[in-house]
Write an enzyme that holds these catalytic residues in place. Sequence first.
Site, short mmCIF file in Angstrom:
data_model
loop_
_atom_site.label_atom_id
_atom_site.label_comp_id
_atom_site.label_asym_id
_atom_site.label_seq_id
_atom_site.Cartn_x
_atom_site.Cartn_y
_atom_site.Cartn_z
N GLU A 58 10.30 -27.56 8.73
CA GLU A 58 10.79 -28.85 8.23
C GLU A 58 11.18 -29.81 9.33
O GLU A 58 10.92 -31.02 9.23
CB GLU A 58 11.97 -28.61 7.28
CG GLU A 58 11.61 -27.93 5.99
CD GLU A 58 11.49 -26.42 6.08
OE1 GLU A 58 11.14 -25.79 5.07
OE2 GLU A 58 11.75 -25.87 7.19
N PHE A 83 16.26 -27.87 2.25
CA PHE A 83 15.58 -27.73 3.53
C PHE A 83 15.42 -29.08 4.23
O PHE A 83 15.51 -29.16 5.45
CB PHE A 83 14.21 -27.08 3.33
CG PHE A 83 14.26 -25.75 2.64
CD1 PHE A 83 15.27 -24.84 2.93
CD2 PHE A 83 13.32 -25.41 1.69
CE1 PHE A 83 15.33 -23.61 2.29
CE2 PHE A 83 13.37 -24.18 1.04
CZ PHE A 83 14.37 -23.28 1.34
N HIS A 109 13.97 -30.33 -6.11
CA HIS A 109 14.76 -29.13 -6.41
C HIS A 109 16.22 -29.28 -5.94
O HIS A 109 16.81 -28.35 -5.40
CB HIS A 109 14.12 -27.90 -5.77
CG HIS A 109 12.79 -27.54 -6.36
ND1 HIS A 109 11.68 -28.35 -6.22
CD2 HIS A 109 12.39 -26.46 -7.08
CE1 HIS A 109 10.65 -27.79 -6.83
NE2 HIS A 109 11.04 -26.66 -7.38
N ASP A 117 16.78 -19.29 -8.11
CA ASP A 117 16.61 -19.18 -6.65
C ASP A 117 17.95 -19.02 -5.92
O ASP A 117 17.99 -18.55 -4.79
CB ASP A 117 15.86 -20.39 -6.10
CG ASP A 117 14.38 -20.36 -6.46
OD1 ASP A 117 13.91 -19.29 -6.89
OD2 ASP A 117 13.72 -21.39 -6.31
#
Length: 315
Positions: A58, A83, A109, A117
Amino acid sequence: MPETKNKIATREAYGRALVEFGATNDFYVLDADLSKSTMTTYFKNEYPRRHINMGIAEGNMMSVAAGIAAVGKTCFASTFAVFAAARGCEQIRNSICYPNLNVKIGATHAGISVGEDGASHQAIEDIAIMRAIPNMHVVQPCDAVSTRLAVKAALETDGPFYLRLGRLAVDEVYTEENCNFKLGKGIVLKNGFDLTIITSGLMVQESLKVAKSLEKKNISVRVVDMHTIKPIDEELIIQCAKETNRIVTVEESNIYGGLGSAVAEILCKYEPCKIKMIGIEDKFGRSGKPTELLEYYGLSAAKIESQIVDFLNDK
């Protein structure tokens, strides 16, 4: 709120918008090996020469996006919010925001509604991080229509953008005809005079349910979709404080540094009034079904309503 036959996630609407605007705008889309989740796979299928999978890197993705923007091209960089905000933070700060480049970050998300998750994938601190960086715009649309317009606004506005998007399919709040989306301007979805709920993203739908329920109890609630968290609509916040005297902020993020903090900063400076912040109270997320997690963290309509009633009873 119009009746919805097909619920669409804001990440889905983001992917569709990239394809639509990609036909008339020469921009690039980068992804960190999550294109099927962020929905940039739609863009990849239509414009493969302008889509680059950067792999699970990232920070590097943000640096490459900055490089593309530095030579005059707008670039969208997409990955999960946790991220983007954490792993890519240094590069976002120094390589994108410091030179004020046209990089738009599609952060999907976000929040605890990611679900199973768990904490490692549930961004609760990203709003606080991104709004603290100079030159960054922070926008969190609530449905497909406002997401499309948020992407359009990002393309039409110079500088870095953080678009906070969700995993869950959600009810429509707007139609193409009635969505008066303007960057930096909140939208009053329902008028009321006993208190104002200021919210964004997934919590808009929950807040509208709360307002409808409280109306049956003779409690008049104003609901504001504050889709642009930075720059925030100071004028509307001040107006709501003057007219309703009580403000409740509802957000799917940590109450420290998030939407509630942004609203409180305006109120304490210009129009002090009673305020309650409803959100994630400085806790990490956990694994579970999205609806169960919203209930557990007090972000379901029923739990929000209960907290508001207690707030109103606190004289």
